[in-house]
Design an enzyme around this catalytic site. Structure first.
Site, short mmCIF file in Angstrom:
data_model
loop_
_atom_site.label_atom_id
_atom_site.label_comp_id
_atom_site.label_asym_id
_atom_site.label_seq_id
_atom_site.Cartn_x
_atom_site.Cartn_y
_atom_site.Cartn_z
N CYS A 82 0.84 -1.20 0.00
CA CYS A 82 0.00 0.00 0.00
C CYS A 82 0.88 1.27 0.00
CB CYS A 82 -0.99 -0.04 1.16
SG CYS A 82 -2.42 1.00 0.80
N ARG A 141 -7.85 2.66 1.03
CA ARG A 141 -7.38 3.83 0.26
C ARG A 141 -6.17 3.42 -0.60
NH1 ARG A 141 -9.71 8.32 1.23
NH2 ARG A 141 -8.00 9.69 0.71
N HIS A 181 -3.22 -4.71 2.13
CA HIS A 181 -2.58 -4.90 3.44
C HIS A 181 -2.49 -6.39 3.77
CE1 HIS A 181 -2.39 -0.80 5.36
NE2 HIS A 181 -3.11 -0.54 4.28
N GLU A 183 -0.83 -7.91 5.86
CA GLU A 183 -0.55 -8.19 7.28
C GLU A 183 -1.82 -8.25 8.12
OE1 GLU A 183 -0.49 -5.35 5.88
OE2 GLU A 183 -0.99 -3.76 7.30
N1 GLN Z 1 -3.45 1.98 3.36
C1 GLN Z 1 -2.51 2.71 2.86
O1 GLN Z 1 -1.31 2.47 3.01
C2 GLN Z 1 -3.00 3.92 2.15
C3 GLN Z 1 -1.95 4.66 1.37
C4 GLN Z 1 -2.29 6.13 1.37
N2 GLN Z 1 -3.49 6.40 0.67
C5 GLN Z 1 -1.11 6.91 0.80
O2 GLN Z 1 -1.25 7.66 -0.10
O3 GLN Z 1 -0.03 6.76 1.29
#
Ligand code: GLN
EC number: 4.3.3.6
Length: 200
Positions: A82, A141, A181, A183
């Site tokens: 992410c 996100r 994610h 984890e």
């Molecule tokens: N769950 C996440 O790691 C989101 C990433 C976050 N939207 C970013 O721009 O860093």
């Protein structure tokens, strides 16, 4: 097949604890990394999810940005999830102007870009190299891979709300990234896939 001996988890911001416990489940020594000295001591690094702009800033203020770029250029294996995937990308199309990216694999990403699914969603993924039932993935996100270079293996994809298929697990050499994610579900198979290559 041997795993790397010591695997660091970048612990500046975001979710490092669950990564450390998954590594322990796999019998690997995982250590939190917050300083250049700690970075120097690890054989591979996990860059967890969180907020890429905050992690980027903390990389700079902790003095780790330069050393981390150097380790990646030398071929240190890295797993970015992410926000970690955003940090490892070659290009971030909508990052903050002062946001650093580490150019460790040839992907272009856009932050927070899963359309109507922007906040969070879950999906069951078939990941190349992972046997058994599909991998349950939690996206929060999540970034989208807008472009992956010829040298990048796409190991899993997901359909966006508009139907377009987007890569969500990519690998180039010793560097692997996931848009979700891994984890959070307690399933260690993605870490295992990373470690199998990282220990070669
Ligand atoms: N769950 C996440 O790691 C989101 C990433 C976050 N939207 C970013 O721009 O860093």
């Amino acid at each position: 097949m041997t795993y790397p001996k010591t695997v660091g988890v970048l612990a500046l911001q975001g979710d490092s604890r669950n990564h450390l416990s998954l590594l322990a489940d796999l019998g690997v020594t995982g250590v939190p990394v917050r300083t250049p000295e700690q970075l120097e001591a690890v054989d591979a690094l996990v860059l967890p999810g969180g907020e890429s702009t905050a992690i980027s800033l903390l990389l700079e203020t902790s003095g780790m940005l330069g050393p981390l770029r150097a380790r990646l250029a030398e071929g240190m294996p890295a797993l970015g999830t992410c926000a970690g995937m955003i940090l490892l990308a070659r290009e971030v199309t909508d990052g903050r102007p002062d946001q650093h990216h580490l150019d460790a694999l040839d992907i272009v990403v856009r932050r927070n870009a899963f359309g109507r699914q922007v906040d969070s969603f879950e999906a069951d993924l078939d990941v190349r190299g992972i046997d058994g039932p599909p991998l349950h993935a939690v996206f929060i996100r999540a970034p989208i891979v807008e472009n992956a270079g010829d040298g990048v293996e796409v190991l899993a994809s997901v359909a966006r709300a508009d139907g377009a298929e987007r890569p969500v697990v990519c690998r180039e050499g010793p560097v692997m990234v996931a848009a979700f994610h891994p984890e959070l579900t307690g399933d260690p198979r993605l870490h295992q896939l990373f470690l199998e290559r990282a220990g070669d």
